[in-house]
Scaffold this active site. Sequence first.
Site, mmCIF file in Angstrom:
data_model
loop_
_atom_site.group_PDB
_atom_site.id
_atom_site.type_symbol
_atom_site.label_atom_id
_atom_site.label_comp_id
_atom_site.label_asym_id
_atom_site.label_seq_id
_atom_site.Cartn_x
_atom_site.Cartn_y
_atom_site.Cartn_z
ATOM 1 N N HIS A 121 0.834 -1.211 0.000
ATOM 2 C CA HIS A 121 0.000 0.000 0.000
ATOM 3 C C HIS A 121 0.862 1.252 0.000
ATOM 4 C CE1 HIS A 121 1.173 -0.481 4.164
ATOM 5 N NE2 HIS A 121 0.876 0.801 4.360
ATOM 6 N N ASP A 123 0.587 4.913 1.971
ATOM 7 C CA ASP A 123 -0.201 5.416 3.102
ATOM 8 C C ASP A 123 -1.213 6.479 2.684
ATOM 9 O OD1 ASP A 123 1.000 3.746 4.963
ATOM 10 O OD2 ASP A 123 2.596 5.192 5.406
ATOM 11 N N HIS A 276 4.610 -0.011 0.166
ATOM 12 C CA HIS A 276 5.350 -0.739 1.192
ATOM 13 C C HIS A 276 4.472 -1.793 1.840
ATOM 14 C CE1 HIS A 276 3.506 2.714 3.217
ATOM 15 N NE2 HIS A 276 3.504 1.991 4.323
ATOM 16 N N ARG A 291 4.689 6.413 14.185
ATOM 17 C CA ARG A 291 4.578 6.924 12.810
ATOM 18 C C ARG A 291 4.035 8.340 12.775
ATOM 19 N NH1 ARG A 291 0.575 4.341 8.358
ATOM 20 N NH2 ARG A 291 -0.600 6.273 8.386
HETATM 21 C C1 OGA Z 1 3.003 1.976 8.286
HETATM 22 C C2 OGA Z 1 3.359 0.639 7.781
HETATM 23 C C3 OGA Z 1 4.906 -1.178 8.078
HETATM 24 C C4 OGA Z 1 5.552 -1.900 9.203
HETATM 25 O O1 OGA Z 1 3.264 2.245 9.465
HETATM 26 O O2 OGA Z 1 2.483 2.775 7.500
HETATM 27 O O3 OGA Z 1 2.926 0.267 6.733
HETATM 28 O O4 OGA Z 1 6.474 -2.690 8.918
HETATM 29 N N1 OGA Z 1 4.199 -0.060 8.547
HETATM 30 O O5 OGA Z 1 5.147 -1.703 10.350
HETATM 31 MN MN MN Z 2 1.892 1.973 5.725
#
Ligand code: OGA
Ligand code: MN
Length: 300
Positions: A121, A123, A276, A291
């Site tokens: 995805h 974000d 990602h 985050r």
């Molecule tokens: C995010 C995500 C990936 C992870 O925080 O946006 O996709 O490895 N995290 O935690």
């Molecule tokens: Mn993410």
Amino acid sequence: MPAVSYSPDSSIANIAPQSFDIRSFRDAVGAEIVGLDLSRPISDQDFARIHRAHLDYHVVVFRDQRITPEQQIAFSRRFGVLQIHVLKQFLLAGHPEILIVSNIIENGQSIGLGDAGKFWHSDLSYKELPSLGSMLHAQELPSEGGDTLFADMHKAWDALPEALRKAVEGRSAAHSYTARYSETKFEGNWRPTLTPEQLAQVAEVVHPIVRTHPETGRKALFVSEGFTTRIVGLPEDESTALLAELYAHSVLPQNIYRHQWQPHDLVFWDNRSLTHLAAGCPSHLRRKLYRTTIQGDAPF
Ligand code: OGA
Ligand code: MN
């Protein structure tokens, strides 16, 4: 380079530049930044180097950052306005700009979003203004697993077979936060039921399938299995088949950087250039990251 928003404190004169290296990975994308201390003031000159590296490598890894949530928020703000995640349950107390990404359960309650990235995805692609970039700061890391993978969507577009290019050029796709919200991949994952207010914040949106990066002008594929639900104007079976081809093509191994977290890493990626995925870790191992999410432009 078009202007990015600088916070007022970045214009304070006489901040000494720091001495740091930017080392690109041998993988398709990514670079690490070594020797920079984000707990100290960042001069405009250093900021410009970081900004350039982010555009060039799409994901930058700042090693060994002993920063507070306030410092992460302040640094994030230098790139733009911060977005507050719809899952209010998982925002850090006193700092709603920080989303807790964690599989830890305390007193029977998840303290954070257990699997923020179970499918590929970008974000907040389900918003009218998707995210420019996200920063994840490691707080607690598991002894095994927990990697995050990044796929280069510029390369995906550049190498897309002609027939697929023709099929998608000029077309748009719908993105939805709720489409796969309840599908779980990791054992022990739990997601709160969205309230009507939360559902109203994540109504479906439509974006171009091929977007132009607003700062570099490069084209990128902008669909992902996590949030893209259908191609506008195509019968459902055709749309599903075409999206499956695009997804398969966008995550070819040669276009992926796999991040293996080190203590105190701060990872900052460009959601306009990459998708990602969270690889996940055994549920008995604790994992916690903070985050921040920076708002971007409407895709065009
Ligand atoms: C995010 C995500 C990936 C992870 O925080 O946006 O996709 O490895 N995290 O935690
Ligand atoms: Mn993410």
